[in-house]
Design a protein around this motif. Structure first.
Motif, PDB file in Angstrom:
ATOM      1  N   GLY A 182     -41.618 -60.945  40.645  1.00 35.49           N
ATOM      2  CA  GLY A 182     -40.863 -61.951  39.894  1.00 35.49           C
ATOM      3  C   GLY A 182     -41.376 -62.095  38.472  1.00 35.49           C
ATOM      4  N   ARG A 183     -42.689 -62.113  38.324  1.00 35.67           N
ATOM      5  CA  ARG A 183     -43.287 -62.210  36.992  1.00 35.67           C
ATOM      6  C   ARG A 183     -42.898 -61.001  36.141  1.00 35.67           C
ATOM      7  NH1 ARG A 183     -46.733 -65.067  34.462  1.00 35.67           N
ATOM      8  NH2 ARG A 183     -47.257 -66.262  36.323  1.00 35.67           N
ATOM      9  N   ALA A 184     -42.960 -59.819  36.714  1.00 36.85           N
ATOM     10  CA  ALA A 184     -42.605 -58.609  35.959  1.00 36.85           C
ATOM     11  C   ALA A 184     -41.137 -58.648  35.535  1.00 36.85           C
ATOM     12  CB  ALA A 184     -42.887 -57.364  36.793  1.00 36.85           C
ATOM     13  N   LEU A 185     -40.257 -59.089  36.416  1.00 37.28           N
ATOM     14  CA  LEU A 185     -38.834 -59.194  36.066  1.00 37.28           C
ATOM     15  C   LEU A 185     -38.638 -60.184  34.918  1.00 37.28           C
ATOM     16  CD1 LEU A 185     -37.270 -59.138  39.625  1.00 37.28           C
ATOM     17  CD2 LEU A 185     -36.749 -57.517  37.796  1.00 37.28           C
ATOM     18  N   MET A 186     -39.229 -61.378  35.039  1.00 39.00           N
ATOM     19  CA  MET A 186     -39.066 -62.382  33.993  1.00 39.00           C
ATOM     20  C   MET A 186     -39.693 -61.928  32.674  1.00 39.00           C
ATOM     21  SD  MET A 186     -37.196 -64.968  34.620  1.00 39.00           S
ATOM     22  CE  MET A 186     -37.714 -66.022  33.286  1.00 39.00           C
ATOM     23  N   GLU A 187     -40.865 -61.330  32.731  1.00 38.19           N
ATOM     24  CA  GLU A 187     -41.498 -60.879  31.489  1.00 38.19           C
ATOM     25  C   GLU A 187     -40.678 -59.797  30.806  1.00 38.19           C
ATOM     26  OE1 GLU A 187     -45.519 -59.984  32.703  1.00 38.19           O
ATOM     27  OE2 GLU A 187     -46.155 -62.060  32.375  1.00 38.19           O
ATOM     28  N   ALA A 188     -40.054 -58.926  31.582  1.00 41.72           N
ATOM     29  CA  ALA A 188     -39.201 -57.893  30.982  1.00 41.72           C
ATOM     30  C   ALA A 188     -38.016 -58.526  30.259  1.00 41.72           C
ATOM     31  CB  ALA A 188     -38.728 -56.920  32.057  1.00 41.72           C
TER      32      ALA A 188
END
Length: 145
Positions: free
Chosen positions: A86-92
């Protein structure tokens, strides 16, 4: 733990239904065609897949790419939660749209959800005392799942 992120060609409908069902979002799975239409009409969709190409997460929203970015859905299969997906998706998404003036999302009141979005730099309008911000919300559904 291995997964890949990408702005997505849209996942197929069975994949979408499986992902949304895995997190209990039945308001989406009750009307599969509406779910498919919502994703097709989104301004952006990013997906995360495991090493075997299974859809494990998704973020989608709308934007004018100048003044507003609205994140509609961020979901990750339960077995992949708390592993950085989830963090990787949001940061992208936040990196891609870093120039946009406002980023907005709505979430439930679970402490883990609130802490997650705070850790990404979001502020809850309930906590803003020096900035006169109000959030308004209207839905046509009596209850969202």
């Amino acid at each position: 733990m291995f997964f890949t992120l990408a702005p997505a060609p849209l996942p197929d409908l069975p994949e979408l239904l499986s992902l949304y069902a895995s997190v209990g979002w039945t308001s989406y799975t009750r009307d599969p065609e509406a779910l498919a239409r919502a994703l097709r009409q989104s301004g952006f969709v990013w997906t995360a897949r495991d090493g075997a190409s299974v859809l494990i997460g998704l973020v989608r929203g709308v934007t004018d790419d100048v003044s507003i970015l609205y994140v509609q859905d961020l979901l990750v299969r339960p077995e992949w939660q708390r592993r950085g997906v989830g963090r990787a998706l949001m940061e992208a998404v936040l990196e891609r749209y870093a120039h946009v003036m406002q980023t907005v999302l709505l979430t439930d009141n679970r402490p883990d959800q609130l802490a997650f979005y705070r850790s990404l730099g979001f502020h809850n309008t309930r906590d803003l005392v020096n900035i006169p911000t109000n959030a308004f919300y209207r839905t046509t559904q009596a209850k969202l799942s």
